[in-house]
Structures are given as structure tokens and as C-alpha cells.
Design a protein around this motif. Structure first.
Motif, PDB file in Angstrom:
ATOM      1  N   VAL A 621       0.680  -1.176   0.194  1.00  0.00           N
ATOM      2  CA  VAL A 621      -0.099   0.608  -0.265  1.00  0.00           C
ATOM      3  C   VAL A 621       0.825   1.082   0.225  1.00  0.00           C
ATOM      4  O   VAL A 621       1.875   1.177   0.891  1.00  0.00           O
ATOM      5  N   GLU A 622       0.723   2.376  -1.281  1.00  0.00           N
ATOM      6  CA  GLU A 622       0.726   3.310  -1.312  1.00  0.00           C
ATOM      7  C   GLU A 622       0.067   4.852   0.160  1.00  0.00           C
ATOM      8  O   GLU A 622       0.866   5.680  -0.627  1.00  0.00           O
ATOM      9  N   SER A 623      -0.548   4.831  -0.648  1.00  0.00           N
ATOM     10  CA  SER A 623      -1.608   5.697  -0.146  1.00  0.00           C
ATOM     11  C   SER A 623      -2.500   4.951   0.728  1.00  0.00           C
ATOM     12  O   SER A 623      -3.580   4.033   0.503  1.00  0.00           O
ATOM     13  N   PHE A 624      -3.039   5.869   1.990  1.00  0.00           N
ATOM     14  CA  PHE A 624      -3.690   4.573   3.081  1.00  0.00           C
ATOM     15  C   PHE A 624      -4.431   5.996   3.929  1.00  0.00           C
ATOM     16  O   PHE A 624      -3.787   7.137   4.835  1.00  0.00           O
ATOM     17  N   ASP A 625      -6.132   6.002   3.547  1.00  0.00           N
ATOM     18  CA  ASP A 625      -6.793   7.655   4.176  1.00  0.00           C
ATOM     19  C   ASP A 625      -7.865   7.215   4.976  1.00  0.00           C
ATOM     20  O   ASP A 625      -8.758   6.193   3.989  1.00  0.00           O
ATOM     21  N   LEU A 626      -8.083   6.990   6.101  1.00  0.00           N
ATOM     22  CA  LEU A 626      -9.221   6.595   7.329  1.00  0.00           C
ATOM     23  C   LEU A 626      -9.730   8.628   7.169  1.00  0.00           C
ATOM     24  O   LEU A 626     -10.441   7.731   8.917  1.00  0.00           O
ATOM     25  N   SER A 627      -9.830   9.488   6.980  1.00  0.00           N
ATOM     26  CA  SER A 627      -9.849  10.468   7.142  1.00  0.00           C
ATOM     27  C   SER A 627     -11.353  11.074   7.490  1.00  0.00           C
ATOM     28  O   SER A 627     -12.262  10.194   6.991  1.00  0.00           O
ATOM     29  N   HIS A 628     -11.904  12.213   7.926  1.00  0.00           N
ATOM     30  CA  HIS A 628     -13.036  11.641   8.498  1.00  0.00           C
ATOM     31  C   HIS A 628     -13.754  10.669   8.675  1.00  0.00           C
ATOM     32  O   HIS A 628     -14.923  10.332   7.904  1.00  0.00           O
ATOM     33  N   ASN A 629     -14.069   9.666  10.187  1.00  0.00           N
ATOM     34  CA  ASN A 629     -14.695   8.819  10.287  1.00  0.00           C
ATOM     35  C   ASN A 629     -14.956   9.239  11.815  1.00  0.00           C
ATOM     36  O   ASN A 629     -14.505   9.904  12.341  1.00  0.00           O
ATOM     37  N   GLU A 630     -15.400   8.172  12.094  1.00  0.00           N
ATOM     38  CA  GLU A 630     -15.225   7.835  13.913  1.00  0.00           C
ATOM     39  C   GLU A 630     -14.940   7.020  14.657  1.00  0.00           C
ATOM     40  O   GLU A 630     -15.095   5.843  15.880  1.00  0.00           O
ATOM     41  N   LEU A 631     -12.953   6.399  14.013  1.00  0.00           N
ATOM     42  CA  LEU A 631     -13.109   6.109  14.958  1.00  0.00           C
ATOM     43  C   LEU A 631     -12.008   6.033  15.892  1.00  0.00           C
ATOM     44  O   LEU A 631     -11.650   6.776  16.438  1.00  0.00           O
ATOM     45  N   SER A 632     -11.724   5.191  17.020  1.00  0.00           N
ATOM     46  CA  SER A 632     -11.588   5.199  18.326  1.00  0.00           C
ATOM     47  C   SER A 632     -10.507   4.165  18.446  1.00  0.00           C
ATOM     48  O   SER A 632      -9.558   3.476  17.203  1.00  0.00           O
ATOM     49  N   GLY A 633     -10.008   4.319  19.830  1.00  0.00           N
ATOM     50  CA  GLY A 633      -8.848   3.170  19.937  1.00  0.00           C
ATOM     51  C   GLY A 633      -7.385   3.469  19.657  1.00  0.00           C
ATOM     52  O   GLY A 633      -6.272   4.973  19.456  1.00  0.00           O
TER      53      GLY A 633
END
Length: 769
Positions: A621-633
Motif C-alpha cells: 500500500v502506498e496511500s492509506f486514508d481513513l480520515s473523517h470517520n468515527e474510529l477510536s482506540g
């Protein structure tokens, strides 16, 4: 001279089958004989007669005797010896290397019997073919030593790029391609230099191929128009420049002419010469400037109606396509007029047409309801201004495989077309960037061979159908980006074993990501040139005549935090983009099995829960985007193991704990924005300290890197100041005259300042009194 015959026979051409053996001292009508008991051995036997080619010409070479030399008189021996020496001198003497006449001489009358001295009469063209080729070589530059086999002592028919007639020994083909994509002899660079007019003596040459060389912008030589026997002239990718000589119109026997892709300013203001080439079956002039040629319509549509392959792409042609009377009457099978300035509608297509590319023009109007061309297999009309609805006549073409109508102004829904075949052969369908609407096209259920489907940037609505997995089993590329699709991601979608690129971003899709996402096994294997998407993007058509990129348009992909344009790397892309939807639930751990993924974008959704630890298994993977969510931990420490990672965005979630450290994570750009919007995170690069929090150990080589940028700046300033001060002090210590001048200057300045201050003070005191 034991083992050689004492007599031989010299002929200007091969004897007909069954020519009798001449008696001793006989003089055949078509040659010269001497002696009594043998014939010249030349490497080729024909019913007892043996002949050879030397330097591409028929000459005499003595070999073992065919008949014993018993009873041979002394006079015959002397005569044979004289003739042998004369033959050797004529073949090896450079004094005979004279220019051949431009026109073929009239056939000579029958030769009278030769004198007893053994004088030979051998036609110039037959005798000097090799010397003319060597003269041609002398004008070339050959940094790759491509023509190393061209040596005077060898048979020129065995030289690289030379082909001779088996019947006459004449050179009929000269092919020098030193830098082609299929040539493994590209060592130090292509051939260049000057093309010698000595080629004119090769009057029987039919095939001249000088493509994939570099002649430095020199114009195509006019004398090539004098090679009247040519049937194939291939000069593509050879860096010729200037005006194309109209003398090429004299080559009335030409079947194929390729002047394409010169990379220099190559132009032709007048196309009258093309009208003379009425036997052409293949004409490629792409990248030749024809903007000044006002007669292009007459040259190509009236006189070239029999051509089978016509490539006029990127010629700066202005105007309209001809009416069906001219355009539809052509016999062309491959027609490429892309990247010009054509306007107006397209007429009904020729019946024999198989490949049509009119892309990147200004064509407009509606697509004809009767498109014609029942054998059409490839239709490229992207980047025009076509409007109206999609005609059923296209779907009714039984042989149609590739369709690209992207970036037009088509509207309405895609019809079901009941008159179309029950099974379609369409392999690639690209309709992106139009105004098409309606639900997911039901017609696609007939396209079982479909591998590439791009419906992005339209107004399609409704849910992704459940039949997509069973009806489109070979789909490799699916892009539904920026539509109005709703509903969830069907589980059937995850049964598509070959899917390599899945982009359904910017829709209204809701629900969870299916746990069976790990079944997309094509994303677990790195694609190569044997992959289905590679075969779709790059496709050969027309055998040796044309090689084209079917997906010629670039592809905009949101990856690495920006919209990038993919032009050549599309075939190797492994991508999942589910961003800008209303997806919920947790990110399934099974996604970590897709180890060939290069881009994973799940941003702008409503995902919750933790980031799975299996993310660390996505080594490609070269690009990984999880922004603007409700992830926790906490951020999984396995994220630091992604050695190929170039872009990471975890901003605006509810992540907590210590930010992992590692070489790859420290090398990412925009460190501050990666984690912004997560107030629970601590540790570098954010400002919040992790007091009382277990710090993730750093790699040993990173232990000395804890120094901040501010501290580094202050330390550098202090060091520079101390070093500069010591340089000045050392100068005063060892240079007494420097000290004297410095002190005198300081005293003068002090005295001047003191006087000025006292005068000012006295003046101020008087004013106050």
C-alpha cells in the motif's frame, strides 16, 4: 590448384531448369564459357548446375571439379588461368565502384564471342551490389555497431537487415531498425548520419525500412522517389524533419507507406503527391503537420478509397468529415483521425470498418441511429461534444468489443435494446463524464465478456444490482464514482474473483463493508503483463499494421491525498475507493488479506471501532486514508511496518494513545496534518506529551533524532557566533597593525560621539535657561 576446376562458366543470370552442360570451349548464348569440364560452383545447385551469390550478385567461384581434368590441353589451362585472375580482379577492385545510372539501361544486344584473352562481361548491378551497400553504410553513424556484419569479404545476402531474391540474387529488402521496441540490439543508440544515394543502384529493392533510427531532423531524401520498384517504405520514428518530398508520389507501386511519429517538425503543405499512390493499402502519417494542406479531403477520401489502414492522427487537420457518399464508400478496415480539429457530425461508417478512432476532436451532433459498419470491433469517440441519447445501433453490432464515448455530452438512459444479440462481445465500455441517468444499465447483463466498466461522473441512481457478480464474472475494472447510487454494497460483488480496481466513491451508499471482502483474490496478487487489465488497456489491432492503447484517455484517481492522473500505470493499479459515502460499522479484518493493494481510501464515511491490526499486512500500500470517520482506540503499531507507504491520513477521528514511530512514518510529508482532529493522541509529531503513557520504543538508529528543529537552530546560531568571534580575536592577536588601526578607529569614534553629546547638552542647557 589441386581440387579446383580449370575452367568455368560465367552467366549474368540463373540458367533455366534443364540447361544442358556446355561442351568444351562452347559459348552459350546467355553467358561466357571457357574450358571444357566444369561449371562455376556458387553455393546453389539446379539440375547439375551450381551457382552462388557474392555481395548479393551472381559471380564465379571455382570449387571442386564436377568432371575430372584428364586430357586437358595446355592452351585450355592458360586460358582458364587468365579468366580466373580477371574475375578475381573485377570482384575485389575498388576501382570499379562507380555510380549506377538512375534509370535502367536498355537490354544489351547479344554479346559476340569473347576473345581468347578471357575478358568477362558481368552486369554492373549484379557485380557491385555489395559495394553500394557499403557506400550506404559509410554515410551512417552506428554507435550500437548494428551493422557489424557488413563486411566486404562476406556474402551481403547474409548481412543483418538484407534479404535477397532466391531466384536472381538481387537485394530486394533493406531493413535497419536499430531502436524498435522489439529489437534487442539497441546497445548504444540508434543509427543516424546521411542516407547515401548509392541506394538508387538497388533497382530491384522492394522493401525499405529505416524506422526507429535518429537522423537528427534531416529531411527525407528526395532520391528515394526514384526507387520505382519499392512496394514498402517504412520511415517511422526516425527523427526526420522538414518537408516531406513530393517525389514520393513517383513510387506508384507502393503498397505501404509509414511516415509517422518523426518527433521533429515534419510537414507537407501539399498532398497532391499522395493522390498518385493508388495502390496503397496502408498509409500512416500521424504527427505530420498537415495544417496547410487544404486538399486533404481530395487526397484521402477520393483517391484513397481502396486503402485498408489509414492513420492521420495528430495532423492538425481542420474541417469536416465527408458525407457518406465518400466516407461510407471507403474500404478501410482501420481508420484513425484522432487528435485533430474536425467539426460537425459523423456520417454512416464504411461497411468494412473494424477500428475507428475519432477521439480528441470537436465533433458534435447526435450519434447516427444507423451507425453502419457491421464488422466494427473498436469505437473510440471520447473527448468530443456528441449529445443526445445512446443509440441501440451500437449495442446491435455483433462484433463490437471496445467502446469509449467518455467526456461527451450524452444524456438520457441507456436503452435495453431488445433487438440486440442475447450475448454481447463488449469487453470494454467507458462512458464516464457524460450526463447519463437512470438505474444501473440492465443491458449489461448480456455482456458476459465485460472486463472494463467505467460509468463515473454521470447521474446514475439506484442500487448496485445483485446480478453483477453472476452476469459479469470476468469484470476487472469497475468505476461508479460520482453518481447518485444508493443502497448497500452487495455481497455478490465480493464474488468477482478478478476485480482489480473498485471505485464507488462519492455516492450515497450505506451499510457495512461485507466481511467477504477478503474474497477479492485478484487484489492479493501483484498484476503483471499477463493480467486481464493489462490486456485491456494495451491492445494490438490490425496485426503488424497498428498497435494502440485502447484506454488511451488518462484516469483521474483520488489517491495520496490528491487527484492524480494515471496515464501509463493504470494496468498495474490495485485500488479500493469507498470514500464520500455513508458507510457504517467496523473495518473488517479480512481487508488485510488484500496484500497487493496500492491505494485504500475509506475516508468521509461513518466507520467506527478500531483500526484492525491486519492493516500492517498491506505491504504494497502506498496511500492509506481513513480520515473523517468515527474510529477510536489506539493506532496499531503494525502501521509502522508499511514500508511502501507514501501518504497517510488519519485526521478527524477519535483515536487515542501514543502515535507509533518508525522510519517510514517519520519520512511522511505533512506530519502535523496526518493526525489533526484526534485530541486523544500524544507523542511526536503532535504537541501533547504522553506523560505516564508507555512510549513505543524507537529503532536504535532513531535514538539520536529526538532533537527538535528549534534546538537545532539555536545550537547552530551559537556555534556560528562563537566561531566568528574567535576568528576576529585571533586576527587581532597575531596582526599588530590590525590592533593599532582598530584602536585608532575606536578612539576617533569615541571622541566624535563625546563631542557631539557635549555640544548637544550645552545647547539644550542654554535653551532651558
Amino acid at each position: 590448384m589441386q581440387g579446383t576446376s580449370a575452367c568455368f562458366w560465367v552467366m549474368p543470370q540463373w540458367p533455366a531448369a534443364g540447361t544442358p552442360f556446355p561442351p568444351a570451349g562452347a559459348m552459350p548464348a546467355n553467358g561466357i564459357a571457357a574450358g571444357a569440364d566444369s561449371v562455376a560452383s556458387c553455393g546453389r545447385q539446379d539440375r547439375g548446375w551450381t551457382f552462388a551469390r557474392r555481395h548479393g550478385c551472381s559471380i564465379v567461384v571455382l570449387e571442386e571439379p564436377r568432371i575430372p581434368l584428364t586430357g586437358l590441353g595446355s592452351r585450355q589451362l592458360i586460358q582458364a588461368t587468365v579468366i580466373l585472375l580477371a574475375t578475381w580482379f573485377l570482384v575485389n577492385s575498388s576501382a570499379l565502384d562507380v555510380p549506377a545510372p538512375r534509370s535502367s539501361p536498355s537490354p544489351p544486344a547479344a554479346s559476340p564471342p569473347p576473345p581468347a584473352t578471357g575478358t568477362l562481361h558481368i552486369p554492373n548491378e549484379v557485380l557491385f551490389g555489395a559495394s553500394r551497400l557499403l557506400a550506404f553504410k559509410a554515410g551512417l553513424t552506428d554507435p550500437g555497431n548494428y551493422l557489424s556484419s557488413w563486411r566486404g569479404e562476406d556474402d551481403c545476402c547474409q548481412w543483418t537487415g538484407i534479404e535477397c531474391s532466391n531466384r536472381t540474387g538481387h537485394v530486394i529488402k533493406l531493413q535497419i531498425k536499430s531502436n524498435s521496441a522489439t529489437d534487442d540490439l539497441n546497445r548504444s543508440g540508434p543509427l543516424g548520419g546521411n542516407i547515401s544515394s548509392s541506394l538508387l543502384t538497388l533497382r530491384h529493392m522492394k522493401h525499405l525500412d529505416l524506422s526507429w533510427n535518429n537522423f537528427g531532423g534531416k529531411p527525407i531524401r528526395e532520391f528515394i522517389g526514384g526507387l520505382k520498384s519499392l512496394t514498402h517504405l517504412l520511415l517511422s520514428n526516425s527523427h526526420f524533419g522538414g518537408r516531406i518530398p513530393p517525389h514520393l508520389g513517383n513510387l506508384s507501386n507502393l503498397i505501404s507507406l509509414d511516415l509517422s511519429t518523426q518527433w521533429e517538425s515534419c510537414y507537407s503543405p501539399d498532398l497532391a503527391w499522395v493522390s498518385n499512390l493508388r495502390n496503397l493499402g496502408y498509409l500512416a502519417m500521424n504527427d505530420v503537420d498537415l495544417s496547410a494542406a487544404i486538399d486533404w479531403t481530395h487526397a484521402f477520401w477520393i483517391t484513397m478509397y481502396t486503402v485498408q489502414v489509414l492513420d492521420l492522427s495528430e495532423n492538425k487537420i481542420v474541417g469536416r468529415l465527408p458525407t457518406f457518399f465518400l466516407f461510407g464508400g471507403m474500404e478501410a478496415a482501420i481508420l484513425d483521425i484522432s487528435s485533430n480539429e474536425l467539426v460537425g457530425p459523423i456520417p454512416t461508417l464504411p461497411n468494412n470498418l473494424y477500428y475507428l478512432d475519432l477521439s480528441r476532436n470537436n465533433l458534435s451532433g447526435v450519434l447516427p441511429s444507423d451507425i453502419g459498419a457491421p464488422a466494427l470491433g473498436h469505437l473510440m469517440l471520447f473527448k468530443n461534444s456528441f449529445s443526445g441519447t445512446f443509440p441501440c445501433s451500437l449495442f446491435e453490432l455483433e462484433k463490437l468489443e471496445f467502446v469509449d464515448l467518455s467526456e461527451n455530452q450524452l444524456n438520457g438512459t441507456l436503452p435495453d435494446c431488445p433487438g440486440a444479440p442475447k450475448t454481447s462481445n463488449i469487453t470494454m465500455l467507458n462512458l464516464n463524464t457524460n450526463n447519463l441517468s437512470g438505474e444501473f444499465p440492465s443491458f449489461l447483463q448480456r455482456c458476459k465478456e465485460l472486463k472494463f466498466l467505467d460509468l463515473a461522473y454521470n447521474k446514475f441512481s439506484g442500487s448496485i444490482p445483485t446480478w453483477i457478480g453472476s452476469k459479469l464474472p470476468y469484470l476487472v475494472f469497475l468505476r461508479l464514482r460520482s453518481n447518485m447510487s444508493s443502497g448497500g454494497i452487495p455481497i455478490e460483488l465480493t464474488r468477482m474473483k478478478g476485480i482489480q480496481c473498485l471505485d464507488i466513491a462519492s455516492n450515497n451508499i450505506s451499510g457495512n463493508i461485507p466481511l467477504s471482502f477478503g474474497n477479492l483474490i485478484a487484489m492479493a496478487h501483484t498484476p503483471d503483463e499477463q493480467g486481464a487489465l493489462f490486456k485491456i488497456v494495451t491492445f494490438g489491432v490490425g496485426g503488424v499494421y497498428k498497435w494502440t492503447n485502447i484506454y488511451t484517455d488518462s484516469l483521474l484517481v483520488v489517491t495520496k491525498g490528491q487527484q492524480l492522473e494515471y496515464i501509463k500505470g493504470l494496468a498495474y493499479m490495485v485500488n479500493i475507493d469507498l470514500s464520500c459515502n455513508r458507510l457504517t460499522g467496523q473495518i473488517p479484518e479480512e481487508i488485510g488479506s488484500l496484500v497487493a493493494l496500492k491505494s485504500l481510501n475509506l475516508s468521509w464515511n461513518n466507520f467506527s471501532g478500531i483500526i484492525p491490526q491486519t492493516i500492517g499486512e498491506l505491504q504494497a500500500v502506498e496511500s492509506f486514508d481513513l480520515s473523517h470517520n468515527e474510529l477510536s482506540g489506539e493506532i496499531p503499531t503494525s502501521l509502522a511496518d508499511l514500508t511502501s507507504l507514501a501518504h497517510l491520513n488519519l485526521s478527524y477521528n477519535n483515536l487515542t494513545g501514543t502515535i507509533p514511530s518508525g522510519n517510514q512514518l517519520r519520512a511522511l510529508d505533512d506530519q502535523a496534518t496526518i493526525y489533526i482532529g484526534n485530541p486523544g493522541l500524544c507523542g511526536p509529531p503532535v504537541s501533547r506529551n504522553c506523560s505516564g503513557t508507555k512510549i513505543t520504543p524507537q529503532a536504535p538508529e532513531d535514538q539520536h533524532e529526538g532533537m527538535t528543529d528549534a534546538l537545532s537552530l539555536y545550537l547552530g546560531i551559537t556555534t556560528g557566533f562563537v566561531a566568528g568571534l574567535w576568528i576576529v580575536l585571533c586576527g587581532f592577536l597575531f596582526k599588530w597593525d590590525w590592533r593599532i588601526r582598530c584602536f585608532l578607529l575606536s578612539d576617533s569614534v569615541y571622541d566624535w560621539v563625546y563631542v557631539q553629546v557635549m555640544l548637544s547638552w550645552a545647547s539644550l542647557t542654554r535653551k532651558n535657561q
